[in-house]
Motif scaffolding. Structure first.
Motif, PDB file in Angstrom:
ATOM      1  N   THR A  34      21.964  49.744  25.679  1.00 47.58           N
ATOM      2  CA  THR A  34      21.562  48.535  24.964  1.00 47.58           C
ATOM      3  C   THR A  34      21.894  47.322  25.819  1.00 47.58           C
ATOM      4  O   THR A  34      22.911  47.314  26.514  1.00 47.58           O
ATOM      5  CB  THR A  34      22.245  48.403  23.591  1.00 47.58           C
ATOM      6  OG1 THR A  34      21.775  47.210  22.956  1.00 47.58           O
ATOM      7  CG2 THR A  34      23.758  48.345  23.698  1.00 47.58           C
ATOM      8  N   PRO A  37      24.773  44.593  23.005  1.00 43.80           N
ATOM      9  CA  PRO A  37      25.785  45.310  22.228  1.00 43.80           C
ATOM     10  C   PRO A  37      26.430  44.406  21.185  1.00 43.80           C
ATOM     11  O   PRO A  37      26.429  43.185  21.326  1.00 43.80           O
ATOM     12  CB  PRO A  37      26.807  45.727  23.292  1.00 43.80           C
ATOM     13  CG  PRO A  37      26.665  44.680  24.357  1.00 43.80           C
ATOM     14  CD  PRO A  37      25.203  44.305  24.364  1.00 43.80           C
ATOM     15  N   GLY A  38      26.971  45.028  20.146  1.00 37.56           N
ATOM     16  CA  GLY A  38      27.725  44.270  19.153  1.00 37.56           C
ATOM     17  C   GLY A  38      29.105  43.927  19.696  1.00 37.56           C
ATOM     18  O   GLY A  38      29.549  44.493  20.695  1.00 37.56           O
ATOM     19  N   GLU A  41      31.629  46.633  20.866  1.00 32.84           N
ATOM     20  CA  GLU A  41      30.896  47.904  20.941  1.00 32.84           C
ATOM     21  C   GLU A  41      30.977  48.509  22.339  1.00 32.84           C
ATOM     22  O   GLU A  41      30.975  47.808  23.343  1.00 32.84           O
ATOM     23  CB  GLU A  41      29.425  47.667  20.569  1.00 32.84           C
ATOM     24  CG  GLU A  41      28.560  48.907  20.606  1.00 32.84           C
ATOM     25  CD  GLU A  41      27.106  48.610  20.278  1.00 32.84           C
ATOM     26  OE1 GLU A  41      26.253  49.419  20.646  1.00 32.84           O
ATOM     27  OE2 GLU A  41      26.815  47.550  19.675  1.00 32.84           O
ATOM     28  N   VAL A  42      31.041  49.836  22.389  1.00 30.96           N
ATOM     29  CA  VAL A  42      31.009  50.559  23.657  1.00 30.96           C
ATOM     30  C   VAL A  42      29.566  50.987  23.899  1.00 30.96           C
ATOM     31  O   VAL A  42      28.943  51.591  23.024  1.00 30.96           O
ATOM     32  CB  VAL A  42      31.941  51.790  23.629  1.00 30.96           C
ATOM     33  CG1 VAL A  42      31.816  52.585  24.919  1.00 30.96           C
ATOM     34  CG2 VAL A  42      33.394  51.363  23.407  1.00 30.96           C
ATOM     35  N   PHE A  43      29.046  50.647  25.071  1.00 30.70           N
ATOM     36  CA  PHE A  43      27.683  51.055  25.421  1.00 30.70           C
ATOM     37  C   PHE A  43      27.700  51.809  26.742  1.00 30.70           C
ATOM     38  O   PHE A  43      28.677  51.768  27.490  1.00 30.70           O
ATOM     39  CB  PHE A  43      26.730  49.856  25.445  1.00 30.70           C
ATOM     40  CG  PHE A  43      27.043  48.784  26.456  1.00 30.70           C
ATOM     41  CD1 PHE A  43      26.396  48.755  27.690  1.00 30.70           C
ATOM     42  CD2 PHE A  43      27.966  47.780  26.169  1.00 30.70           C
ATOM     43  CE1 PHE A  43      26.680  47.759  28.607  1.00 30.70           C
ATOM     44  CE2 PHE A  43      28.243  46.783  27.082  1.00 30.70           C
ATOM     45  CZ  PHE A  43      27.605  46.774  28.314  1.00 30.70           C
ATOM     46  N   SER A  97      30.904  54.082  30.705  1.00 35.11           N
ATOM     47  CA  SER A  97      30.916  53.321  29.460  1.00 35.11           C
ATOM     48  C   SER A  97      31.570  51.962  29.673  1.00 35.11           C
ATOM     49  O   SER A  97      32.494  51.822  30.474  1.00 35.11           O
ATOM     50  CB  SER A  97      31.683  54.074  28.373  1.00 35.11           C
ATOM     51  OG  SER A  97      31.065  55.317  28.129  1.00 35.11           O
ATOM     52  N   THR A  99      32.967  48.425  27.381  1.00 38.72           N
ATOM     53  CA  THR A  99      33.275  47.814  26.094  1.00 38.72           C
ATOM     54  C   THR A  99      32.906  46.332  26.158  1.00 38.72           C
ATOM     55  O   THR A  99      33.350  45.613  27.060  1.00 38.72           O
ATOM     56  CB  THR A  99      34.769  47.950  25.751  1.00 38.72           C
ATOM     57  OG1 THR A  99      35.120  49.338  25.766  1.00 38.72           O
ATOM     58  CG2 THR A  99      35.071  47.372  24.375  1.00 38.72           C
ATOM     59  N   VAL A 130      26.262  39.808  24.089  1.00 40.31           N
ATOM     60  CA  VAL A 130      26.796  40.303  22.821  1.00 40.31           C
ATOM     61  C   VAL A 130      25.944  39.766  21.679  1.00 40.31           C
ATOM     62  O   VAL A 130      25.731  38.552  21.560  1.00 40.31           O
ATOM     63  CB  VAL A 130      28.280  39.916  22.651  1.00 40.31           C
ATOM     64  CG1 VAL A 130      28.780  40.305  21.258  1.00 40.31           C
ATOM     65  CG2 VAL A 130      29.127  40.572  23.724  1.00 40.31           C
ATOM     66  N   ASP A 131      25.423  40.670  20.877  1.00 41.61           N
ATOM     67  CA  ASP A 131      24.556  40.351  19.736  1.00 41.61           C
ATOM     68  C   ASP A 131      23.349  39.497  20.140  1.00 41.61           C
ATOM     69  O   ASP A 131      22.784  38.781  19.322  1.00 41.61           O
ATOM     70  CB  ASP A 131      25.345  39.650  18.618  1.00 41.61           C
ATOM     71  CG  ASP A 131      26.400  40.562  18.007  1.00 41.61           C
ATOM     72  OD1 ASP A 131      26.118  41.775  17.855  1.00 41.61           O
ATOM     73  OD2 ASP A 131      27.499  40.081  17.697  1.00 41.61           O
TER      74      ASP A 131
END
Length: 171
Positions: A34, A37-38, A41-43, A97, A99, A130-131
């Protein structure tokens, strides 16, 4: 001294020998699970590696984003601040990954190097926010410099070959 047709042929041979070798070497591409990410959130970031038998990839995360782990062998990963180095030995893919912070945006950048072919390059920039909310620096228009379309050597070799071909017809 070579005649005009021989000079042009020589320049074309140079052009076709050096440019494809420099441009079509190894490559690394990045895919994000993504780009928005929120908070916290881990992406997942996936690197696809083509044509590197022995080399390395260094990824740089934006400020606030943190490395959260990888499936790559521990003895072939080095993390220093926002930079993550991966040793590449016949690997075709690396997944790691990240964060996301509570807020913020930026670019994930990277470079690769093929030790055997003695080539290197940049991984195309991947933007994360983020978002989907851009930070003040991004909205103010501060973007990183555009990356080169081809290695400098390829551009210089092509320009030199074209200049030599043009000079061959003038006396």
């Amino acid at each position: 001294m070579m005649g005009l047709p021989a000079n042009r042929l020589f320049c074309l041979v140079l052009l076709f020998l050096f440019v494809p070798a420099a441009v079509c070497g190894a490559s690394v591409t990045r895919t994000l699970s993504t780009a928005e990410p929120g908070a916290g959130e881990v992406f997942t970031v996936s690197l696809s590696i083509d044509g590197i038998d022995l080399g390395g990839v260094v990824e740089t995360l934006p400020t606030g984003y943190a490395f959260a782990g990888t499936d790559h062998p521990d003895d072939r990963v080095l993390v220093r601040g926002q930079k993550i180095g991966f040793a590449v030995m016949n690997d075709t893919a690396i997944t790691y990954s990240v964060t996301a912070p509570a807020s913020g945006s930026g670019d994930i950048t990277g470079t690769w190097e093929d030790f055997l072919d003695e080539t290197d390059g940049e991984v195309a920039v991947s933007h994360v926010a983020v978002d989907g909310i851009e930070t003040a620096a991004e909205s103010a228009g501060e973007k990183p410099a555009a990356q080169e379309a081809a290695p400098r050597f390829a551009v210089v070799a092509a320009a030199a070959a074209l200049l030599l071909a043009g000079r061959g017809g003038r006396r």
